[in-house]
Structure formats: structure tokens, C-alpha cells
Design an enzyme around this catalytic site. Structure first.
Site, mmCIF file in Angstrom:
data_model
loop_
_atom_site.group_PDB
_atom_site.id
_atom_site.type_symbol
_atom_site.label_atom_id
_atom_site.label_comp_id
_atom_site.label_asym_id
_atom_site.label_seq_id
_atom_site.Cartn_x
_atom_site.Cartn_y
_atom_site.Cartn_z
ATOM 1 N N GLY A 181 0.872 -1.157 0.000
ATOM 2 C CA GLY A 181 0.000 0.000 0.000
ATOM 3 C C GLY A 181 0.910 1.207 0.000
ATOM 4 O O GLY A 181 2.124 1.070 -0.155
ATOM 5 N N GLY A 240 3.299 3.133 1.355
ATOM 6 C CA GLY A 240 4.156 2.951 2.520
ATOM 7 C C GLY A 240 5.052 4.107 2.846
ATOM 8 O O GLY A 240 5.530 4.224 3.977
ATOM 9 N N LYS A 255 6.099 11.291 -2.012
ATOM 10 C CA LYS A 255 7.084 10.229 -1.868
ATOM 11 C C LYS A 255 8.060 10.693 -0.790
ATOM 12 O O LYS A 255 8.660 11.760 -0.912
ATOM 13 C CB LYS A 255 7.809 9.992 -3.191
ATOM 14 C CG LYS A 255 8.624 8.718 -3.271
ATOM 15 C CD LYS A 255 9.127 8.535 -4.709
ATOM 16 C CE LYS A 255 9.882 7.236 -4.876
ATOM 17 N NZ LYS A 255 10.340 7.065 -6.287
ATOM 18 N N ASP A 300 11.237 3.230 6.712
ATOM 19 C CA ASP A 300 11.185 4.454 7.513
ATOM 20 C C ASP A 300 10.273 5.510 6.899
ATOM 21 O O ASP A 300 10.103 6.595 7.463
ATOM 22 C CB ASP A 300 12.591 5.026 7.729
ATOM 23 C CG ASP A 300 13.318 5.369 6.428
ATOM 24 O OD1 ASP A 300 12.666 5.398 5.362
ATOM 25 O OD2 ASP A 300 14.541 5.600 6.477
ATOM 26 N N ARG A 333 -4.171 2.195 -9.245
ATOM 27 C CA ARG A 333 -3.282 1.237 -9.891
ATOM 28 C C ARG A 333 -4.035 -0.049 -10.204
ATOM 29 O O ARG A 333 -5.093 -0.308 -9.640
ATOM 30 C CB ARG A 333 -2.107 0.905 -8.948
ATOM 31 C CG ARG A 333 -1.445 2.128 -8.327
ATOM 32 C CD ARG A 333 -0.963 1.809 -6.911
ATOM 33 N NE ARG A 333 -0.560 3.013 -6.196
ATOM 34 C CZ ARG A 333 0.700 3.431 -6.088
ATOM 35 N NH1 ARG A 333 1.678 2.725 -6.599
ATOM 36 N NH2 ARG A 333 0.987 4.542 -5.447
ATOM 37 N N ASP A 384 1.477 -3.022 -9.083
ATOM 38 C CA ASP A 384 1.150 -1.866 -8.250
ATOM 39 C C ASP A 384 1.803 -0.589 -8.772
ATOM 40 O O ASP A 384 1.534 0.493 -8.242
ATOM 41 C CB ASP A 384 1.561 -2.104 -6.790
ATOM 42 C CG ASP A 384 3.036 -2.417 -6.641
ATOM 43 O OD1 ASP A 384 3.466 -3.466 -7.158
ATOM 44 O OD2 ASP A 384 3.769 -1.627 -6.018
ATOM 45 N N ASP A 443 6.460 6.650 -10.483
ATOM 46 C CA ASP A 443 7.212 5.955 -9.439
ATOM 47 C C ASP A 443 8.543 5.419 -9.960
ATOM 48 O O ASP A 443 8.700 4.237 -10.218
ATOM 49 C CB ASP A 443 6.389 4.828 -8.817
ATOM 50 C CG ASP A 443 6.900 4.484 -7.410
ATOM 51 O OD1 ASP A 443 7.704 5.265 -6.873
ATOM 52 O OD2 ASP A 443 6.504 3.451 -6.872
#
EC number: 2.7.7.-
Length: 451
Positions: free
Chosen positions: A90, A92, A113, A125, A186, A254, A264
Site C-alpha cells: 500500500g 508505505g 514520496k 522508515d 493502480r 502496483d 514511481d
């Protein structure tokens, strides 16, 4: 959809309901230093007139934009990662921050992002390295110039954190990026609903995409029309990658937007030669997403959408649409390569003959892709024997525009890995951002010459 006279904030995603996302909070970064703002893209949604302080508040501190979302939303999805299904992913390290209707009336998402942890961060993180942000600026600018449907990097802000990474010298600088794209829905969004057998929300998602992203009505035949649109758009995406000489690196389901817009950018590269086996990701040991296998990979991802839509649709119309991918890809890659050659398509079988001859010559000569397309723009092919068939096939084609831009009086603009590393080294070692901004200007000049 008719164009709007002025862009306007939106919150359309909320119509889907809270089964599709989780409200989250942005990380509280120790610093917020603006490093890049894309006013050209910002003008499309009416935020180009923000002063730098307001820009940082919205895109570094994530102060809500009046009229859009009141809080960030981490979107839920699953996906195949290198052909292995993963239900634990998902958003993240990103979230949907805001939506707008742009000057063309299209729904636009502002996604992030490196904006902090979410329920889907797992062991990460939630951060982005500054180098990763710089690389995404370069990728999106170059792809836009080369005619690839792509997200745009709207903003990059350095955040003052030191990050530990296993695949680059650490500690390294951190950043938060905002990208502008025509949705973040997506293929993996549909896969998650199929995994949970959630037919009600699957139907809701189909209608959302059709109405808000594809300018089509909903209805009982919506799943088949949705798949048909996605097949057409992703075939064009695959074709544009090939014409650009681009390798995305991670074409997981994804990472495939249902609008057919590339986004991405992690381990991307441009291939220096027409090498079908060229890979971008050091961890792609089998070459699954190699340059020449990208159409196959994207077709496979479209298949996963068809499988998901079987939850609410009959197989026959889905299979019929899926089977059109190869034909649509061949038509799209022909158009894309003729566009980069700078000639007007004839619209007949001769177009495909030209492309077959050019591809064969490029592969056999192992020459620079960027030099070839620079020199050949307008239809003048090299005098080498390897290009004899291509020269013959191209006889009679008209240039689509003259070589009168200043760009054609210089050298071809390329973006190979050594230059990307040099641009980053100037920032990393001397905090020198001049090479980055100079490269963006050079890429945009190339885009103006090609467009």
C-alpha cells in the site's frame, strides 16, 4: 469533459469511501529547504503563484489546500512484485495529499514520496533519499520531453534528516517529493478488492475510474470498457518506453496506473544502445523487466486487471480486449518511433516496414540511440550499409517539422547513468545545484524541438 476556465481544488476520491484509504499524518521534518519547484506543471492546477513560503507550507509541511482534502490519505492496494503476489503493500512512504481539476478539466492527484510512515510502511522508515528525488526530477523531465505519458515532479524539498540505506553511501540526505499525475489508481488497487472478494467496492471503483478518469459513464458493461481503455493506454505506454529507450526497472502491477501514465521512478535507466537485454534494476537478475521485455511485462500486468475484474464481469469481453494488446502495441510503437524520427506517418503498412528496418539496423550497429535519433530527425538516416533497408523504406516520408530550433545546432540531449551520477555528485559533494537546473533546461529545450 469540457475544459474549465480555471483550475480548482477537488476531493473526488472521498466518494469511494474509507474502504480505499487510511487517513495519515505527514512526518514532522526538522527542516524544509525548497530545492525544486516546477512552475510549468504548477500552472496547470493554479498553484504557480504561491510564494516560496506558502509552497513549503503546502508541499513540505503539508498544510491542507483549501477546498481539497482535509488530511492526507494513504491508499490501499496489493500487487504482483516480480510476479509474486504481495497482499502486504500500500502507500508505505507516500500519500494522496490533494486533488485538483486542471485547466483541461481533468482530475489531477498530488501524491507524495518520502512523506513519512503509514500503516503500510512495514519495516521501512517512510522516507526518500535526496538522491532518489533528484533522479525522479530527471526521469520525469526527460520522459515528458520524449513524449512519454508520465507523472511530473512538482516539488522537491530537502528535510534535514540523515537516512541509512544499504544500497548507497550512508548516512545520506533526505527529501520529500510531490508528484502531479492523473490519478494514483493502480492495477493493484483492483487486485486488492479481488483478493478480498469485495464485489460491491469493485463495482464502485470501476465507476469511479470510468467517470472521473476516463470520461465515460458507468454501467453494467463498465468493467469491459474499463479494461479496454486500460489495454489501449498501457499499450501506448509500453510503446513510448521503447521509442524513448527507457527502462522503468520495476513494472510491478502496483506500479501501473490505470490511466496509462508512467510513475514511481526507482532504478530507472536509459539504454545507450538498442539492447533488448539491458536492465535498470541491479536486483532484476532474470531480466524480467529488461528493455525489450517491457511490452510483455505491461501486457502481463493488464492481464492481472482482467483477472481481478472477473469478480464482477464475464470473461469473454475481458479476453477480447486483452487480446488486442499486441496489435495496439504494434500500432503505438510504430507511431512513437516515427514521431521520434520526425516524419509524418503514412498510415499504411509501409510505416511498420520502416520501423522494422530501423529497429534491426539499430540492434546490429550497436550505436548510440540518442545520436541516431538526433541525426535522423526529419528522415535523414545514416549512410552505413546497415541502414540501407531503412533508408529505402523511408523514401517519400515528409518531415513533421523543420530542424529550425536551436537544439538542432548543438549535441543530442541524453540522460545516461554516468551523467545522472555526476549531477548527483555535484549536489552531494559541493551542494552545487547548477548542473541539475542546467540539465532540466536542456531537456526542456529538446522537448520544445521535438514537440
Amino acid at each position: 469533459m469540457t475544459g474549465n476556465p480555471q483550475p480548482a481544488p477537488a476531493r473526488t476520491i472521498l466518494a469511494l469511501g474509507d474502504a480505499f484509504y487510511d487517513p495519515v499524518a505527514a512526518a514532522d521534518f526538522p527542516q524544509a529547504i525548497m530545492r525544486f519547484r516546477n512552475d510549468r506543471a504548477a500552472a496547470e492546477i493554479g498553484v504557480d503563484e504561491l510564494n516560496d513560503d506558502a509552497w513549503v507550507r503546502h508541499f513540505g509541511r503539508f498544510e491542507p489546500i483549501l477546498g481539497s482534502l482535509g488530511e492526507p490519505l494513504a491508499l490501499r492496494y496489493h500487487g504482483h512484485q516480480f510476479r509474486q503476489y504481495n497482499p502486504e503493500i500500500g502507500d508505505g512512504r507516500g500519500f494522496l495529499f490533494a486533488q485538483f481539476r486542471d485547466r483541461a478539466g481533468r482530475l489531477v492527484d498530488l501524491g507524495t514520496k518520502g512523506s513519512g510512515k503509514t500503516p503500510y510502511s512495514r519495516f521501512g522508515d517512510g522516507r526518500l533519499t535526496l538522491k532518489g528525488g533528484v533522479r525522479e526530477i530527471l526521469a520525469t523531465e526527460m520522459l515528458e520531453a520524449l513524449g512519454v505519458p508520465t507523472s511530473r515532479t512538482l516539488s522537491l524539498i530537502e528535510t534535514g534528516e540523515a537516512l541509512e540505506r544499504n544500497d548507497e553511501p550512508s548516512p545520506t540526505r533526505a527529501a520529500v517529493l510531490v508528484r502531479l499525475s492523473h490519478s494514483h489508481i493502480r492495477i493493484g488497487t483492483f487486485q486488492r478488492l479481488a483478493y478480498h472478494r469485495d464485489a460491491e467496492n469493485m463495482a464502485r471503483l470501476v465507476d469511479y475510474v470510468l467517470v472521473n478518469l476516463l470520461d465515460q459513464p458507468g454501467g453494467p458493461d463498465g468493467p469491459a470498457r474499463l479494461l479496454d481503455a486500460v489495454v489501449a493506454r498501457t499499450a501506448r505506454l509500453a510503446a513510448s518506453y521503447m521509442a524513448a529507450g527507457f527502462v522503468h526497472g520495476v513494472l510491478n502491477s502496483d506500479n501501473i496506473n490505470v490511466t496509462g501514465e508512467s510513475f514511481d521512478y526507482g532504478p530507472w535507466r536509459f539504454t545507450p544502445t538498442w539492447d533488448p537485454a539491458f536492465t535498470a534494476a541491479y536486483f532484476d537478475h532474470a531480466g524480467l523487466y529488461a528493455f525489450g521485455r517491457q511490452p510483455e511485462a505491461i501486457h502481463w500486468d493488464a492481464l492481472q486487471l482482467a483477472v481481478s475484474l472477473r469478480l464482477i464481469a464475464d470473461a469473454e469481453p475481458l479476453i477480447a480486449s486483452l487480446d488486442t494488446f499486441p496489435e495496439r502495441y504494434q500500432a503505438a510503437v510504430t507511431d512513437a518511433l516515427l514521431w521520434r524520427l520526425g516524419v509524418v506517418p503514412r498510415g499504411d503498412s509501409q510505416d511498420r516496414a520502416v520501423i522494422q528496418a530501423v529497429e534491426q539496423a539499430l540492434r546490429s550497429t550497436n550505436g548510440s540511440i540518442d545520436r541516431f535519433f538526433f541525426d535522423a530527425f526529419g528522415g535523414t538516416l545514416p549512410a552505413e550499409d546497415a541502414f540501407a533497408d531503412a533508408r529505402g523504406a523511408l523514401t517519400g516520408y515528409a518531415p513533421r517539422k523543420p530542424r529550425d530550433h536551436d537544439y538542432w545546432r548543438g549535441e543530442p540531449c541524453s540522460l545516461l547513468i554516468d551523467e545522472v551520477e555526476a549531477i548527483w555528485s555535484a549536489i552531494d559533494e559541493r551542494d552545487d545545484w547548477v548542473p541539475l537546473h542546467a540539465k532540466v533546461a536542456a531537456i526542456r529545450a529538446m522537448g520544445a524541438a521535438l514537440s
